[in-house]
Design a protein around this motif. Sequence first.
Motif, PDB file in Angstrom:
ATOM      1  N   LEU A   1      -0.283  12.354  -0.405  1.00 31.73           N
ATOM      2  CA  LEU A   1       1.109  11.980  -0.226  1.00 31.73           C
ATOM      3  C   LEU A   1       1.233  10.828   0.771  1.00 31.73           C
ATOM      4  CD1 LEU A   1       4.017  12.699  -0.997  1.00 31.73           C
ATOM      5  CD2 LEU A   1       4.046  14.306   0.908  1.00 31.73           C
ATOM      6  N   ASP A   2       2.078   9.860   0.431  1.00 34.46           N
ATOM      7  CA  ASP A   2       2.364   8.657   1.222  1.00 34.46           C
ATOM      8  C   ASP A   2       1.241   7.616   1.141  1.00 34.46           C
ATOM      9  OD1 ASP A   2       4.848   9.610   2.029  1.00 34.46           O
ATOM     10  OD2 ASP A   2       4.008  10.588   3.795  1.00 34.46           O
ATOM     11  N   ARG A   3       0.003   8.061   0.936  1.00 33.85           N
ATOM     12  CA  ARG A   3      -1.060   7.073   0.762  1.00 33.85           C
ATOM     13  C   ARG A   3      -1.158   6.636  -0.692  1.00 33.85           C
ATOM     14  NH1 ARG A   3      -7.260   8.765   0.847  1.00 33.85           N
ATOM     15  NH2 ARG A   3      -6.686   9.134  -1.337  1.00 33.85           N
ATOM     16  N   ASP A   4      -1.131   7.610  -1.618  1.00 37.41           N
ATOM     17  CA  ASP A   4      -1.307   7.319  -3.042  1.00 37.41           C
ATOM     18  C   ASP A   4      -0.006   7.331  -3.830  1.00 37.41           C
ATOM     19  OD1 ASP A   4      -4.107   7.244  -2.655  1.00 37.41           O
ATOM     20  OD2 ASP A   4      -4.209   9.423  -2.844  1.00 37.41           O
ATOM     21  N   LEU A   5       1.003   8.017  -3.324  1.00 36.75           N
ATOM     22  CA  LEU A   5       2.289   8.069  -4.019  1.00 36.75           C
ATOM     23  C   LEU A   5       3.377   8.474  -3.041  1.00 36.75           C
ATOM     24  CD1 LEU A   5       2.624  11.269  -6.259  1.00 36.75           C
ATOM     25  CD2 LEU A   5       1.195  11.118  -4.231  1.00 36.75           C
ATOM     26  N   THR A   6       4.611   8.149  -3.415  1.00 34.69           N
ATOM     27  CA  THR A   6       5.766   8.566  -2.619  1.00 34.69           C
ATOM     28  C   THR A   6       6.598   9.546  -3.443  1.00 34.69           C
ATOM     29  OG1 THR A   6       7.100   6.699  -3.419  1.00 34.69           O
ATOM     30  CG2 THR A   6       5.881   6.392  -1.369  1.00 34.69           C
ATOM     31  N   ILE A   7       7.230  10.489  -2.768  1.00 36.74           N
ATOM     32  CA  ILE A   7       8.024  11.505  -3.456  1.00 36.74           C
ATOM     33  C   ILE A   7       9.408  11.580  -2.831  1.00 36.74           C
ATOM     34  CG2 ILE A   7       8.164  13.922  -4.163  1.00 36.74           C
ATOM     35  CD1 ILE A   7       5.200  14.170  -3.897  1.00 36.74           C
ATOM     36  N   ASN A   8      10.428  11.555  -3.669  1.00 38.25           N
ATOM     37  CA  ASN A   8      11.810  11.757  -3.234  1.00 38.25           C
ATOM     38  C   ASN A   8      12.278  13.117  -3.746  1.00 38.25           C
ATOM     39  OD1 ASN A   8      12.829   9.136  -1.982  1.00 38.25           O
ATOM     40  ND2 ASN A   8      11.876   8.392  -3.863  1.00 38.25           N
ATOM     41  N   PHE A   9      12.577  14.020  -2.807  1.00 37.11           N
ATOM     42  CA  PHE A   9      13.004  15.375  -3.162  1.00 37.11           C
ATOM     43  C   PHE A   9      14.527  15.489  -3.141  1.00 37.11           C
ATOM     44  CE2 PHE A   9       8.669  16.225  -1.733  1.00 37.11           C
ATOM     45  CZ  PHE A   9       8.228  17.166  -2.663  1.00 37.11           C
ATOM     46  N   ARG A  10      15.047  16.280  -4.091  1.00 36.97           N
ATOM     47  CA  ARG A  10      16.449  16.658  -4.103  1.00 36.97           C
ATOM     48  C   ARG A  10      16.512  18.147  -4.445  1.00 36.97           C
ATOM     49  NH1 ARG A  10      16.218  12.161  -2.577  1.00 36.97           N
ATOM     50  NH2 ARG A  10      17.621  10.381  -2.991  1.00 36.97           N
ATOM     51  N   TYR A  11      17.545  18.848  -3.916  1.00 34.16           N
ATOM     52  CA  TYR A  11      17.658  20.295  -4.123  1.00 34.16           C
ATOM     53  C   TYR A  11      19.066  20.649  -4.607  1.00 34.16           C
ATOM     54  CZ  TYR A  11      13.304  20.374  -1.499  1.00 34.16           C
ATOM     55  OH  TYR A  11      12.012  20.149  -1.086  1.00 34.16           O
ATOM     56  N   GLY A  12      19.147  21.274  -5.782  1.00 32.75           N
ATOM     57  CA  GLY A  12      20.433  21.569  -6.402  1.00 32.75           C
ATOM     58  C   GLY A  12      21.093  22.852  -5.961  1.00 32.75           C
ATOM     59  N   ALA A  13      20.330  23.765  -5.339  1.00 35.48           N
ATOM     60  CA  ALA A  13      20.877  25.023  -4.804  1.00 35.48           C
ATOM     61  C   ALA A  13      21.667  25.812  -5.841  1.00 35.48           C
ATOM     62  CB  ALA A  13      21.737  24.753  -3.576  1.00 35.48           C
ATOM     63  N   ALA A  14      21.165  25.833  -7.090  1.00 34.71           N
ATOM     64  CA  ALA A  14      21.775  26.614  -8.176  1.00 34.71           C
ATOM     65  C   ALA A  14      23.213  26.219  -8.458  1.00 34.71           C
ATOM     66  CB  ALA A  14      21.691  28.108  -7.881  1.00 34.71           C
ATOM     67  N   ASP A  15      23.545  24.951  -8.216  1.00 35.66           N
ATOM     68  CA  ASP A  15      24.888  24.443  -8.448  1.00 35.66           C
ATOM     69  C   ASP A  15      24.813  23.394  -9.562  1.00 35.66           C
ATOM     70  OD1 ASP A  15      27.224  22.790  -8.321  1.00 35.66           O
ATOM     71  OD2 ASP A  15      27.617  23.509  -6.291  1.00 35.66           O
ATOM     72  N   ALA A  16      25.394  23.690 -10.724  1.00 37.99           N
ATOM     73  CA  ALA A  16      25.291  22.799 -11.881  1.00 37.99           C
ATOM     74  C   ALA A  16      25.884  21.421 -11.592  1.00 37.99           C
ATOM     75  CB  ALA A  16      25.976  23.430 -13.090  1.00 37.99           C
ATOM     76  N   ASP A  17      27.020  21.367 -10.892  1.00 41.06           N
ATOM     77  CA  ASP A  17      27.638  20.077 -10.565  1.00 41.06           C
ATOM     78  C   ASP A  17      26.758  19.277  -9.613  1.00 41.06           C
ATOM     79  OD1 ASP A  17      29.856  20.591 -12.134  1.00 41.06           O
ATOM     80  OD2 ASP A  17      30.982  21.511 -10.488  1.00 41.06           O
ATOM     81  N   ARG A  18      26.173  19.944  -8.647  1.00 40.50           N
ATOM     82  CA  ARG A  18      25.283  19.267  -7.699  1.00 40.50           C
ATOM     83  C   ARG A  18      24.041  18.744  -8.423  1.00 40.50           C
ATOM     84  NH1 ARG A  18      24.139  18.573  -2.433  1.00 40.50           N
ATOM     85  NH2 ARG A  18      21.985  18.804  -1.724  1.00 40.50           N
ATOM     86  N   ASN A  19      23.522  19.511  -9.356  1.00 38.88           N
ATOM     87  CA  ASN A  19      22.374  19.056 -10.140  1.00 38.88           C
ATOM     88  C   ASN A  19      22.680  17.743 -10.858  1.00 38.88           C
ATOM     89  OD1 ASN A  19      20.472  21.047  -9.561  1.00 38.88           O
ATOM     90  ND2 ASN A  19      21.209  22.404 -11.170  1.00 38.88           N
ATOM     91  N   ARG A  20      23.877  17.653 -11.432  1.00 35.92           N
ATOM     92  CA  ARG A  20      24.240  16.432 -12.161  1.00 35.92           C
ATOM     93  C   ARG A  20      24.314  15.225 -11.222  1.00 35.92           C
ATOM     94  NH1 ARG A  20      27.071  20.241 -15.462  1.00 35.92           N
ATOM     95  NH2 ARG A  20      28.864  20.350 -14.054  1.00 35.92           N
ATOM     96  N   SER A  21      24.874  15.424 -10.045  1.00 32.58           N
ATOM     97  CA  SER A  21      24.978  14.334  -9.075  1.00 32.58           C
ATOM     98  C   SER A  21      23.604  13.886  -8.590  1.00 32.58           C
ATOM     99  CB  SER A  21      25.835  14.790  -7.893  1.00 32.58           C
ATOM    100  OG  SER A  21      25.859  13.817  -6.867  1.00 32.58           O
ATOM    101  N   LEU A  22      22.736  14.852  -8.300  1.00 28.40           N
ATOM    102  CA  LEU A  22      21.405  14.523  -7.791  1.00 28.40           C
ATOM    103  C   LEU A  22      20.526  13.907  -8.872  1.00 28.40           C
ATOM    104  CD1 LEU A  22      20.736  17.673  -5.576  1.00 28.40           C
ATOM    105  CD2 LEU A  22      21.434  15.384  -4.844  1.00 28.40           C
ATOM    106  N   ALA A  23      20.699  14.346 -10.113  1.00 28.36           N
ATOM    107  CA  ALA A  23      19.944  13.752 -11.218  1.00 28.36           C
ATOM    108  C   ALA A  23      20.270  12.269 -11.354  1.00 28.36           C
ATOM    109  CB  ALA A  23      20.258  14.487 -12.520  1.00 28.36           C
ATOM    110  N   LYS A  24      21.542  11.926 -11.208  1.00 25.22           N
ATOM    111  CA  LYS A  24      21.961  10.528 -11.272  1.00 25.22           C
ATOM    112  C   LYS A  24      21.305   9.722 -10.149  1.00 25.22           C
ATOM    113  CE  LYS A  24      26.214  10.008 -12.448  1.00 25.22           C
ATOM    114  NZ  LYS A  24      26.036   9.401 -13.806  1.00 25.22           N
ATOM    115  N   GLU A  25      21.261  10.303  -8.955  1.00 26.28           N
ATOM    116  CA  GLU A  25      20.623   9.629  -7.817  1.00 26.28           C
ATOM    117  C   GLU A  25      19.149   9.343  -8.097  1.00 26.28           C
ATOM    118  OE1 GLU A  25      20.891  11.474  -4.015  1.00 26.28           O
ATOM    119  OE2 GLU A  25      23.058  11.805  -4.150  1.00 26.28           O
TER     120      GLU A  25
END
Length: 327
Positions: A65-89
Amino acid sequence: MTMRRRGFLRALAGGVLLLPLVGRAQQAKRKPKLGVLIGFAEDDPRTKRSVAAFLKGLADLGWVLDRDLTINFRYGAADADRNRSLAKELVALNPDVILVNSTSATAAVQRERSTIPVVFATVSDPMGSGFVASLARPGGNITGFINVEGSIGGKWLELLKEVVPRTRRAVLIFDPATATYFDYYWKPFEVAARAAGVSPLLLTVGNPAEIELAFATRDRDDGIVAMSDPFLTVNRTLINEKALQFRVPVVSGASRSGSLISYAPDTEDIFRRTATYVDKILHGASPADLPVQLPIKFELSINLKAAKALGLTVPPTLLAQADEVME
């Protein structure tokens, strides 16, 4: 032409020839970007263990991690609306691969209609949900690892009946916002219930008050099965509290949930295995050609403390099969 001018032209020509090579070398050194959308809460211990298992899987394949690839994490917390917003991001970040967890979060990423390769973990009914054309040949930009086959719905009912033989009505609960695939489990659950002489009931819940009502309105001969569902998993502590308060036995579709009985795939093993598909795609494989994988490890957890509080005796034969016994 002077010697100085000829030398300058040779140097210029050499530089021009080197430019494509330098460009390719710089491109080769670009670190891949990975986007991750987890359908559960970031501070949930189960989430942390699953993410750790995925990162361990990548490390075992040589990715640092950070040497070979970068990762951006998002967490939806079982909220369908939040999942849609984070997926767009995440899609806007244009990662090389997106790892997504849960059916609701996968649907949110798919809704963005991007061509970014997607690997899902713990999804229910990927064909019925429209994520893949078939398990053997996904056919698009999405593939991954199934949470569990629908037939487990019948197994949950059998476990309830085995521990609580007096059960006359079995209620399968779920949140329609996060478990759009409920029919995947309901059909085998219904068949198994009728074969066991049990009346199957289907009940939706979408907030803590509805969870409490689901328990408060149960009779002595009722049992509840909590479907494999992000909303129910996030609210598993509340479910277990209400089970004891209203003396209602619960079989959970989430692994090691703390309920009377939990029966589900080993989530950490699934996340560990998703790293292999991310690795393949980063090395040029197409999701369309990577078959959807089934779970290979299951966990049976029995809570003897809950059984005692409910006045139940767990059969020794079932205890012998348990991967975890909570006392």
